[in-house]
Write an enzyme that holds these catalytic residues in place. Structure first.
Site, PDB file in Angstrom:
ATOM      1  CB  SER A 185     -66.886  20.816  16.408  1.00 29.14           C
ATOM      2  OG  SER A 185     -67.681  19.790  15.786  1.00 29.14           O
TER       3      SER A 185
HETATM    4  N1  SAH Z   1     -72.602  20.735  13.839  1.00 33.74           N
HETATM    5  C1  SAH Z   1     -73.167  20.768  14.887  1.00 33.74           C
HETATM    6  C2  SAH Z   1     -72.375  19.605  15.592  1.00 33.74           C
HETATM    7  C3  SAH Z   1     -73.279  18.523  15.976  1.00 33.74           C
HETATM    8  S1  SAH Z   1     -72.546  16.862  16.803  1.00 33.74           S
HETATM    9  C4  SAH Z   1     -72.899  21.851  15.883  1.00 33.74           C
HETATM   10  O1  SAH Z   1     -72.336  22.989  15.164  1.00 33.74           O
HETATM   11  O2  SAH Z   1     -73.221  22.117  16.959  1.00 33.74           O
HETATM   12  C5  SAH Z   1     -73.334  16.060  15.536  1.00 33.74           C
HETATM   13  C6  SAH Z   1     -74.971  15.842  15.367  1.00 33.74           C
HETATM   14  O3  SAH Z   1     -75.101  14.976  14.176  1.00 33.74           O
HETATM   15  C7  SAH Z   1     -75.504  15.286  16.481  1.00 33.74           C
HETATM   16  O4  SAH Z   1     -76.259  16.453  16.922  1.00 33.74           O
HETATM   17  C8  SAH Z   1     -76.246  14.023  16.016  1.00 33.74           C
HETATM   18  O5  SAH Z   1     -77.466  13.822  16.554  1.00 33.74           O
HETATM   19  C9  SAH Z   1     -76.238  14.406  14.552  1.00 33.74           C
HETATM   20  N2  SAH Z   1     -76.198  13.087  13.692  1.00 33.74           N
HETATM   21  C10 SAH Z   1     -75.846  11.912  14.055  1.00 33.74           C
HETATM   22  N3  SAH Z   1     -76.158  10.959  12.885  1.00 33.74           N
HETATM   23  C11 SAH Z   1     -77.230  11.622  12.029  1.00 33.74           C
HETATM   24  C12 SAH Z   1     -77.824  11.269  10.990  1.00 33.74           C
HETATM   25  N4  SAH Z   1     -77.543   9.974  10.239  1.00 33.74           N
HETATM   26  N5  SAH Z   1     -78.561  12.321  10.140  1.00 33.74           N
HETATM   27  C13 SAH Z   1     -78.353  13.664  10.790  1.00 33.74           C
HETATM   28  N6  SAH Z   1     -78.003  13.928  12.069  1.00 33.74           N
HETATM   29  C14 SAH Z   1     -77.165  12.919  12.559  1.00 33.74           C
END
Ligand code: SAH
Length: 233
Positions: free
Chosen positions: A80
């Site tokens: 993000s």
């Molecule tokens: N907090 C992260 C942002 C990641 S984007 C950062 O600082 O980089 C959102 C993430 O959520 C992705 O990596 C995706 O694979 C994960 N995601 C999506 N659905 C999910 C679920 N049900 N359980 C765990 N992770 C999930």
């Protein structure tokens, strides 16, 4: 006789010129992105001024790590933009003693911010490659107050519940009901809620068996894919 040279200002600070550049980029990120977006909590600003965000993005993108937009981190996922990380974290009102659940480890950057501000953080990611990469980076920086799990974060982490706060970095059609039962009374949840193309970033506070919630701002996140999120397509 060899006269020792005076150390350069770079050597005096103990940082390489490149590290100094990143430090300047972080200061600008705070002044030009976070504060104008409404991030005012000094603990959040101090943490984000310290954490080397460039280490969490793919190598070819390090120069953009402090820019005002999200970045691709591989596997179709994104980190993000800094102001969103700041606003989501600030909404949790962490003081330092908390146990936090972080859903969607991704690059691990948001997790690092939470590690700075809470006592312990439990983070779930469904894509093992991302989780393993995040673990290496966090250990390299020397964070130790976190645990990672590979799996479906839409079901929370029942064995570690209840949490003081839950931060979800992926959008869901509704708030997964398990998050209510896995939060302490008065506990705070931040989650993007809405359609697959756009969502509202919602702050929900547990009041007994229900949530008191308010919208922080419109946003756009990748999908929360899981039993209580979106179905995998
Ligand atoms: N907090 C992260 C942002 C990641 S984007 C950062 O600082 O980089 C959102 C993430 O959520 C992705 O990596 C995706 O694979 C994960 N995601 C999506 N659905 C999910 C679920 N049900 N359980 C765990 N992770 C999930």
């Amino acid at each position: 006789m060899v006269v020792p040279r005076r150390p350069s200002p770079f050597q005096r600070s103990g940082l390489t010129p490149q590290q100094q550049d990143y430090q300047i980029s972080r200061k600008r990120m705070i002044a030009e992105q976070l504060i104008p977006a409404g991030v005012t909590d000094p603990r959040v600003l101090t943490a984000m001024a310290k954490i080397p965000r460039h280490l969490f993005v793919p190598e070819g993108m390090m120069s953009q790590a402090y820019s005002d937009h999200p970045l691709h981190i591989g596997e179709g996922q994104t980190i993000s933009q800094p102001a969103i990380v700041g606003l989501m974290t600030q909404a949790l009102e962490l003081k330092g003693h908390e146990k936090v659940l972080d859903v969607g480890t991704g690059s691990g950057y948001q997790l690092a911010v939470l590690c700075e501000l809470a006592k312990e953080v439990f983070s779930i990611e469904r894509i093992s490659k991302l989780s393993n990469r995040a673990r290496r980076i966090l250990y390299d920086i020397a964070y130790v107050n976190f645990k990672l799990r590979i799996g479906d974060g839409s079901m929370g982490w029942p064995e570690e519940a209840p949490f003081d706060a839950i931060l979800v970095a992926a959008g869901s059609p509704e708030i997964p009901s398990v998050y209510l039962s896995q939060l302490k009374e008065g506990g705070r949840l931040v989650i993007p809620v809405g359609g697959s193309e756009s969502q509202d970033l919602v702050l929900a506070i547990r009041r007994g068996n229900t949530f008191e919630s308010k919208v922080i701002l419109p946003c756009r996140f990748v999908k929360l894919i899981g039993k209580q999120g979106w179905r995998e397509t």
